[in-house]
Write a protein that holds these residues in place. Structure first.
Motif, PDB file in Angstrom:
ATOM      1  N   LEU A 208       0.833  -1.196   0.000  1.00  0.00           N
ATOM      2  CA  LEU A 208       0.000   0.000   0.000  1.00  0.00           C
ATOM      3  C   LEU A 208       0.868   1.247   0.000  1.00  0.00           C
ATOM      4  O   LEU A 208       1.992   1.247   0.526  1.00  0.00           O
ATOM      5  CB  LEU A 208      -0.931   0.005   1.210  1.00  0.00           C
ATOM      6  N   SER A 209       0.336   2.303  -0.576  1.00  0.00           N
ATOM      7  CA  SER A 209       1.100   3.543  -0.712  1.00  0.00           C
ATOM      8  C   SER A 209       1.336   4.232   0.627  1.00  0.00           C
ATOM      9  O   SER A 209       2.237   5.070   0.722  1.00  0.00           O
ATOM     10  CB  SER A 209       0.370   4.499  -1.660  1.00  0.00           C
ATOM     11  N   ASP A 210       0.563   3.930   1.653  1.00  0.00           N
ATOM     12  CA  ASP A 210       0.759   4.561   2.956  1.00  0.00           C
ATOM     13  C   ASP A 210       1.776   3.825   3.817  1.00  0.00           C
ATOM     14  O   ASP A 210       1.929   4.131   5.001  1.00  0.00           O
ATOM     15  CB  ASP A 210      -0.571   4.673   3.701  1.00  0.00           C
ATOM     16  N   GLY A 211       2.464   2.837   3.240  1.00  0.00           N
ATOM     17  CA  GLY A 211       3.494   2.116   3.980  1.00  0.00           C
ATOM     18  C   GLY A 211       3.046   0.784   4.534  1.00  0.00           C
ATOM     19  O   GLY A 211       3.895  -0.013   4.953  1.00  0.00           O
ATOM     20  N   ASN A 212       1.752   0.523   4.565  1.00  0.00           N
ATOM     21  CA  ASN A 212       1.256  -0.765   5.049  1.00  0.00           C
ATOM     22  C   ASN A 212       1.378  -1.822   3.961  1.00  0.00           C
ATOM     23  O   ASN A 212       1.574  -1.515   2.781  1.00  0.00           O
ATOM     24  CB  ASN A 212      -0.196  -0.639   5.503  1.00  0.00           C
ATOM     25  N   HIS A 213       1.239  -3.049   4.345  1.00  0.00           N
ATOM     26  CA  HIS A 213       1.259  -4.151   3.382  1.00  0.00           C
ATOM     27  C   HIS A 213       0.485  -5.325   3.957  1.00  0.00           C
ATOM     28  O   HIS A 213       0.263  -5.413   5.176  1.00  0.00           O
ATOM     29  CB  HIS A 213       2.696  -4.573   3.053  1.00  0.00           C
ATOM     30  N   PHE A 214       0.076  -6.222   3.079  1.00  0.00           N
ATOM     31  CA  PHE A 214      -0.640  -7.433   3.464  1.00  0.00           C
ATOM     32  C   PHE A 214       0.129  -8.627   2.920  1.00  0.00           C
ATOM     33  O   PHE A 214       0.353  -8.743   1.706  1.00  0.00           O
ATOM     34  CB  PHE A 214      -2.071  -7.433   2.917  1.00  0.00           C
ATOM     35  N   ASP A 215       0.553  -9.489   3.833  1.00  0.00           N
ATOM     36  CA  ASP A 215       1.329 -10.667   3.467  1.00  0.00           C
ATOM     37  C   ASP A 215       0.631 -11.890   4.042  1.00  0.00           C
ATOM     38  O   ASP A 215       0.134 -11.864   5.181  1.00  0.00           O
ATOM     39  CB  ASP A 215       2.751 -10.550   4.018  1.00  0.00           C
ATOM     40  N   HIS A 216       0.572 -12.957   3.246  1.00  0.00           N
ATOM     41  CA  HIS A 216      -0.084 -14.173   3.728  1.00  0.00           C
ATOM     42  C   HIS A 216       0.853 -15.087   4.512  1.00  0.00           C
ATOM     43  O   HIS A 216       0.472 -16.201   4.860  1.00  0.00           O
ATOM     44  CB  HIS A 216      -0.726 -14.953   2.573  1.00  0.00           C
ATOM     45  N   GLY A 217       2.078 -14.635   4.758  1.00  0.00           N
ATOM     46  CA  GLY A 217       2.972 -15.407   5.603  1.00  0.00           C
ATOM     47  C   GLY A 217       3.598 -16.607   4.944  1.00  0.00           C
ATOM     48  O   GLY A 217       4.282 -17.392   5.602  1.00  0.00           O
ATOM     49  N   ARG A 218       3.375 -16.767   3.651  1.00  0.00           N
ATOM     50  CA  ARG A 218       3.950 -17.907   2.935  1.00  0.00           C
ATOM     51  C   ARG A 218       4.765 -17.355   1.770  1.00  0.00           C
ATOM     52  O   ARG A 218       4.228 -16.636   0.931  1.00  0.00           O
ATOM     53  CB  ARG A 218       2.860 -18.841   2.416  1.00  0.00           C
ATOM     54  N   PRO A 219       6.049 -17.671   1.677  1.00  0.00           N
ATOM     55  CA  PRO A 219       6.885 -17.079   0.619  1.00  0.00           C
ATOM     56  C   PRO A 219       6.442 -17.511  -0.754  1.00  0.00           C
ATOM     57  O   PRO A 219       6.181 -18.692  -1.001  1.00  0.00           O
ATOM     58  CB  PRO A 219       8.289 -17.609   0.944  1.00  0.00           C
ATOM     59  N   ALA A 220       6.341 -16.542  -1.657  1.00  0.00           N
ATOM     60  CA  ALA A 220       5.977 -16.861  -3.032  1.00  0.00           C
ATOM     61  C   ALA A 220       7.144 -17.477  -3.780  1.00  0.00           C
ATOM     62  O   ALA A 220       6.948 -18.235  -4.723  1.00  0.00           O
ATOM     63  CB  ALA A 220       5.502 -15.601  -3.762  1.00  0.00           C
ATOM     64  N   ARG A 221       8.361 -17.149  -3.349  1.00  0.00           N
ATOM     65  CA  ARG A 221       9.547 -17.697  -3.991  1.00  0.00           C
ATOM     66  C   ARG A 221      10.508 -18.162  -2.906  1.00  0.00           C
ATOM     67  O   ARG A 221      10.656 -17.532  -1.869  1.00  0.00           O
ATOM     68  CB  ARG A 221      10.226 -16.663  -4.898  1.00  0.00           C
ATOM     69  N   LEU A 222      11.150 -19.277  -3.131  1.00  0.00           N
ATOM     70  CA  LEU A 222      12.085 -19.840  -2.180  1.00  0.00           C
ATOM     71  C   LEU A 222      13.378 -19.024  -2.156  1.00  0.00           C
ATOM     72  O   LEU A 222      13.655 -18.242  -3.071  1.00  0.00           O
ATOM     73  CB  LEU A 222      12.370 -21.296  -2.545  1.00  0.00           C
ATOM     74  N   PRO A 223      14.211 -19.196  -1.112  1.00  0.00           N
ATOM     75  CA  PRO A 223      15.438 -18.384  -1.038  1.00  0.00           C
ATOM     76  C   PRO A 223      16.350 -18.531  -2.241  1.00  0.00           C
ATOM     77  O   PRO A 223      17.062 -17.602  -2.600  1.00  0.00           O
ATOM     78  CB  PRO A 223      16.104 -18.919   0.243  1.00  0.00           C
ATOM     79  N   ASP A 224      16.382 -19.696  -2.886  1.00  0.00           N
ATOM     80  CA  ASP A 224      17.261 -19.868  -4.037  1.00  0.00           C
ATOM     81  C   ASP A 224      16.676 -19.314  -5.321  1.00  0.00           C
ATOM     82  O   ASP A 224      17.268 -19.460  -6.391  1.00  0.00           O
ATOM     83  CB  ASP A 224      17.602 -21.358  -4.229  1.00  0.00           C
ATOM     84  N   GLY A 225      15.497 -18.689  -5.243  1.00  0.00           N
ATOM     85  CA  GLY A 225      14.886 -18.093  -6.421  1.00  0.00           C
ATOM     86  C   GLY A 225      13.864 -18.968  -7.100  1.00  0.00           C
ATOM     87  O   GLY A 225      13.165 -18.515  -8.003  1.00  0.00           O
ATOM     88  N   ALA A 226      13.741 -20.231  -6.696  1.00  0.00           N
ATOM     89  CA  ALA A 226      12.762 -21.126  -7.313  1.00  0.00           C
ATOM     90  C   ALA A 226      11.371 -20.798  -6.813  1.00  0.00           C
ATOM     91  O   ALA A 226      11.184 -20.295  -5.697  1.00  0.00           O
ATOM     92  CB  ALA A 226      13.109 -22.581  -6.997  1.00  0.00           C
ATOM     93  N   ALA A 227      10.377 -21.063  -7.635  1.00  0.00           N
ATOM     94  CA  ALA A 227       8.990 -20.769  -7.274  1.00  0.00           C
ATOM     95  C   ALA A 227       8.436 -21.870  -6.388  1.00  0.00           C
ATOM     96  O   ALA A 227       8.690 -23.058  -6.598  1.00  0.00           O
ATOM     97  CB  ALA A 227       8.132 -20.633  -8.532  1.00  0.00           C
ATOM     98  N   ASP A 228       7.679 -21.489  -5.363  1.00  0.00           N
ATOM     99  CA  ASP A 228       7.007 -22.446  -4.492  1.00  0.00           C
ATOM    100  C   ASP A 228       5.620 -22.681  -5.059  1.00  0.00           C
ATOM    101  O   ASP A 228       4.736 -21.837  -4.950  1.00  0.00           O
ATOM    102  CB  ASP A 228       6.930 -21.889  -3.069  1.00  0.00           C
ATOM    103  N   ARG A 229       5.399 -23.840  -5.648  1.00  0.00           N
ATOM    104  CA  ARG A 229       4.137 -24.135  -6.319  1.00  0.00           C
ATOM    105  C   ARG A 229       2.999 -24.337  -5.328  1.00  0.00           C
ATOM    106  O   ARG A 229       1.840 -24.169  -5.693  1.00  0.00           O
ATOM    107  CB  ARG A 229       4.295 -25.377  -7.195  1.00  0.00           C
ATOM    108  N   ASP A 230       3.306 -24.710  -4.102  1.00  0.00           N
ATOM    109  CA  ASP A 230       2.266 -25.099  -3.141  1.00  0.00           C
ATOM    110  C   ASP A 230       2.465 -24.334  -1.834  1.00  0.00           C
ATOM    111  O   ASP A 230       2.585 -24.926  -0.760  1.00  0.00           O
ATOM    112  CB  ASP A 230       2.315 -26.608  -2.903  1.00  0.00           C
ATOM    113  N   LYS A 231       2.512 -23.011  -1.937  1.00  0.00           N
ATOM    114  CA  LYS A 231       2.794 -22.200  -0.753  1.00  0.00           C
ATOM    115  C   LYS A 231       1.645 -22.198   0.251  1.00  0.00           C
ATOM    116  O   LYS A 231       1.840 -21.827   1.404  1.00  0.00           O
ATOM    117  CB  LYS A 231       3.101 -20.767  -1.179  1.00  0.00           C
ATOM    118  N   TRP A 232       0.456 -22.608  -0.160  1.00  0.00           N
ATOM    119  CA  TRP A 232      -0.683 -22.612   0.749  1.00  0.00           C
ATOM    120  C   TRP A 232      -0.842 -23.945   1.471  1.00  0.00           C
ATOM    121  O   TRP A 232      -1.803 -24.128   2.202  1.00  0.00           O
ATOM    122  CB  TRP A 232      -1.972 -22.286  -0.007  1.00  0.00           C
ATOM    123  N   LEU A 233       0.080 -24.867   1.271  1.00  0.00           N
ATOM    124  CA  LEU A 233       0.038 -26.158   1.944  1.00  0.00           C
ATOM    125  C   LEU A 233       1.067 -26.194   3.066  1.00  0.00           C
ATOM    126  O   LEU A 233       2.102 -25.526   3.009  1.00  0.00           O
ATOM    127  CB  LEU A 233       0.319 -27.292   0.952  1.00  0.00           C
TER     128      LEU A 233
END
Length: 440
Positions: A208-233
């Protein structure tokens, strides 16, 4: 005091899970297959006849005759068969108006199993427990369902507040019922919240432009840069899913092309579908809670007009000109698809309208590379996926890349630079022109 003009009718849906016995599941499956077959027979009948012989009366007579000739079609209630005809005709009207493609054959494998109940009075919905209700399904009997939302039933039901119908839908988690509800509600007063710009991203879902953000607590991408296909599991569910996919691949190796899949292979596919459906349900639940909080707090929400279908195109290329970084682009495409930005915008649109707010779209080009402090636009400003550093020596602004883009999105709205809506669609919002701020 609210006057009579301040009230209006609102139509919405509510979906909840049914608790069926094995016998009721078989009945519902048979009805869904009968509805799909009725559609296919009607489609063949409609396309074979000349235009001068097509009419609703002739189509209705053909459906009635088919129900008499084929006994297994009679398991579908007559009103549900009429709903199939109504849906089919509306599909052709949407095609003629240019809103959709022409209706076609419904495959047993790919189509969604569903049955329509067009009249709400046939449902006879009652609440029997704090968490359970009962509904009458034609030719299936009384069925329990999860009571997760107050419905206009009993003494609360009248001409203006009532259940107008329902639709039974089956997914990997079982049968669900989607009620169609009509209520009379007071029109919302203008929202008194502030304006905000939102940038949808992969690492940070909503900034958000006011500095806030919303995160679902699950990384969309792993530390090595690979995509996490099942981040909601959960980790245990991911391990189970991996084993199921390996088992399915092993069993599929013995399956010959054109042959019917074995029961074991189909059972493995069903287990994979259930895990995928669980992940989707959790993602939708997070989106509903997040968009509701945003709609309550802000009066005007500004987002980018994104063409997601172009963003998730493959980078494979052709034999003559092969693409580059194909695997990395495929991982990014999966991450974008999992975030479901289009669904988030849809939720924000109707939730803001219910609370007197507005959703506005602005052009997307340049928002991630433009400095929100001085206005300099250059690709070098983006150092990586999450960091923005302005290359202007007189500026040197540093911030999170998504937050910087959200500020640019809000500024485009404030100077009246709105996205041009697609042909045939209504304008999403109307902006008021204001003077640019001192900082760009």
């Amino acid at each position: 005091m609210i006057t009579e003009r301040s009230w209006g009718k609102r139509q919405f849906g509510h979906r909840t899970r049914l608790a069926l016995t094995p016998a009721q599941v078989r009945v519902m499956d048979d009805q869904a297959h009968a509805a799909r077959t009725t559609w296919n027979l009607l489609h063949d009948w409609w396309t074979m006849l000349s235009k001068d012989k097509r009419s609703l009366t002739a189509a209705d007579a053909a459906i009635r005759q088919a129900r008499k000739d084929l006994d297994w079609l009679a398991i579908l209630p007559a009103q549900a068969a009429q709903a199939v005809l109504k849906t089919y005709v509306q599909a052709w009207r949407n095609c003629w108006d240019g809103h959709a493609d022409a209706p076609n054959f419904k495959s047993r494998v790919r189509c969604v199993m569903s049955v329509d109940i067009p009249q709400g009075r046939d449902l006879n919905v009652v609440r029997v427990h704090r968490r359970w209700g009962m509904v009458n399904i034609p030719k299936a009997g009384r069925i329990r369902f999860r009571w997760t939302k107050d419905l206009p039933v009993g003494k609360r039901a009248d001409k203006e507040n009532r259940i107008t119908g329902a639709r039974l839908v089956k997914d990997a988690l079982g049968w669900h019922i989607a009620f169609r509800i009509q209520t009379l509600q007071a029109n919302p007063q203008p929202h008194r919240g502030v304006e905000v710009g939102i940038d949808a991203g992969v690492n940070l879902p909503l900034a958000l432009s006011d500095g806030n953000h919303f995160d679902h607590g699950r990384p969309a991408r792993l530390p090595d840069g690979a995509a996490d296909r099942d981040k909601w599991l959960t980790p245990g569910e991911k391990t189970k899913l991996l084993h199921l996919e390996q088992r399915a691949a092993q069993r599929k190796s013995f399956h010959k092309r054109g042959e019917r899949a074995s029961n074991r292979l189909r059972n493995t596919y069903d287990q994979i579908k259930r895990l995928r459906a669980t992940a989707t349900r959790r993602a939708v639940d997070w989106q509903h809670k997040t968009t509701t909080e945003i709609a309550k707090q802000y009066s005007t929400v500004v987002v980018e007009q994104l063409t997601i279908t172009n963003m998730v195109k493959s980078a494979r290329g052709t034999l003559e000109e092969p693409g580059r970084n194909v695997a990395q682009k495929a991982g990014l495409n999966r991450s974008i698809s999992q975030e479901a930005w289009g669904r988030t915008v849809t939720m924000l649109t109707y939730k803001l309208a219910q609370r007197g707010g507005t959703l506005v779209k602005v052009p997307a080009p340049g928002t991630s590379q433009r400095c929100s402090a001085c206005g300099v636009t250059t690709p070098g400003n983006r150092k990586d996926q999450a960091t923005f550093v302005c290359e202007n020596f007189d500026c040197g602004f540093q911030a999170n890349a998504d937050w910087n883009a959200a500020r640019n999105i809000l500024h485009l709205y404030r100077i009246g630079h709105l996205a041009i809506p697609a042909a045939g669609r209504a304008v999403v919002g109307r902006a008021r022109r204001v003077k640019p701020t001192a900082a760009w």
